[in-house]
Design a protein around this motif. Structure first.
Motif, short mmCIF file in Angstrom:
data_model
loop_
_atom_site.label_atom_id
_atom_site.label_comp_id
_atom_site.label_asym_id
_atom_site.label_seq_id
_atom_site.Cartn_x
_atom_site.Cartn_y
_atom_site.Cartn_z
N GLY A 108 0.82 -1.21 0.00
CA GLY A 108 0.00 0.00 0.00
C GLY A 108 0.85 1.25 0.00
O GLY A 108 1.94 1.29 0.57
N TYR A 129 -8.43 -1.10 1.15
CA TYR A 129 -7.03 -0.67 1.06
C TYR A 129 -6.10 -1.72 1.66
O TYR A 129 -5.08 -2.07 1.06
CB TYR A 129 -6.86 0.66 1.78
CG TYR A 129 -5.43 1.10 1.92
CD1 TYR A 129 -4.74 1.63 0.83
CD2 TYR A 129 -4.75 0.97 3.13
CE1 TYR A 129 -3.41 2.02 0.93
CE2 TYR A 129 -3.42 1.36 3.24
CZ TYR A 129 -2.76 1.90 2.14
OH TYR A 129 -1.45 2.27 2.26
N ASN A 179 -4.05 -4.51 -1.07
CA ASN A 179 -2.62 -4.24 -1.18
C ASN A 179 -1.78 -5.29 -0.47
O ASN A 179 -0.58 -5.09 -0.25
CB ASN A 179 -2.30 -2.86 -0.60
CG ASN A 179 -2.78 -1.73 -1.50
OD1 ASN A 179 -2.25 -1.52 -2.59
ND2 ASN A 179 -3.79 -1.01 -1.05
#
Length: 244
Positions: free
Chosen positions: A76, A110, A114
């Motif tokens: 991320g 998120y 990731n």
């Protein structure tokens, strides 16, 4: 399948990370005492650095964890962390947290999208309805607990079991205000545990690895609440023994 996860971090690596945090936080807190402008700048820098530090922590924990000798990874970036950890939660405050399910889903997307197991990518998506169901169930439970506590306290202090003006008055004196804080903590602390447990089940239920491997979580909210509550009681008891 009989294999366990392995964690490869050393005590020295963990200690260094904690020492950095322990050095940063007091400096940000006490710097305004000596110089207000410098303190404001340091606070702003620390605020903007939080997403970066969060990414580094997630990446570190992923890379020192393995399963069947294959390492995990987290890739991320700062922009996504800035949005899901700072911007979205801050915006939800202005909606009285009614948009919290959107914030939670964005953070889950998120974190999962990731994450990698070797070169295989994790994927996650979910309808917002599942999150609002968890949100409304936990919020309703918190209101129910708060109502029961208020009635119990009111009855013990007034001898009446009704929401009359006199029951409202018991929360206007200092003791009553402290009691109100106690009621809010007992009522709403469990909803965060409930919400977290239900969201965990949602995430694992909708998560894929390599576009074909599915997962499942059956974490019970009440069981999770009991673990958190019992741990808190034990910590409080040991704290009292330590100060005795």
């Amino acid at each position: 399948d009989g294999h366990s996860f392995d964690y490869h971090a050393t005590g020295a690596q963990i200690l260094i990370g904690r020492l950095i945090v322990l050095a940063l936080i007091p400096s940000v807190q006490f710097l305004p005492v000596f110089n207000l402008v410098a303190g404001a700048i340091a606070s702003l820098v620390f605020f903007l650095a939080m997403p970066f530090l969060a990414c580094r922590g997630l990446r570190f924990n992923a890379r020192v964890t393995s399963y069947r000798n294959v390492r995990f990874d987290f890739r991320g970036g700062y922009r996504g962390a800035f949005l899901v950890f700072l911007v979205y939660p801050l915006l939800s405050v202005f909606t009285a947290y009614l948009t919290l399910p959107f914030v939670t889903r964005a953070a889950n997307r998120y974190l999962v999208n990731n994450s990698y197991y070797g070169d295989r990518k994790f994927e996650f998506d979910s309808t917002i309805g599942k999150y609002y169901r968890a949100f409304l169930l936990t919020f309703g439970f918190g209101l129910l607990v708060m109502g029961v506590l208020v009635l119990h306290i009111a009855h013990s202090r007034t001898g009446q079991l009704s929401f009359s003006g006199r029951i409202v008055d018991i929360f206007r004196d200092p003791v009553g205000q402290l009691t109100a804080l106690y009621v809010l903590i007992l009522a709403f602390a469990p909803i965060f545990v409930f919400y977290r447990a239900m969201v965990r089940n949602i995430v694992f239920g909708q998560m894929l690895l390599g576009e074909k491997h599915t997962f499942e979580s059956k974490l019970h909210p009440l069981g999770m609440a009991w673990i958190v509550f019992s741990n808190a009681v034990i910590m409080l008891i040991t704290l009292l023994f330590g100060t005795a």
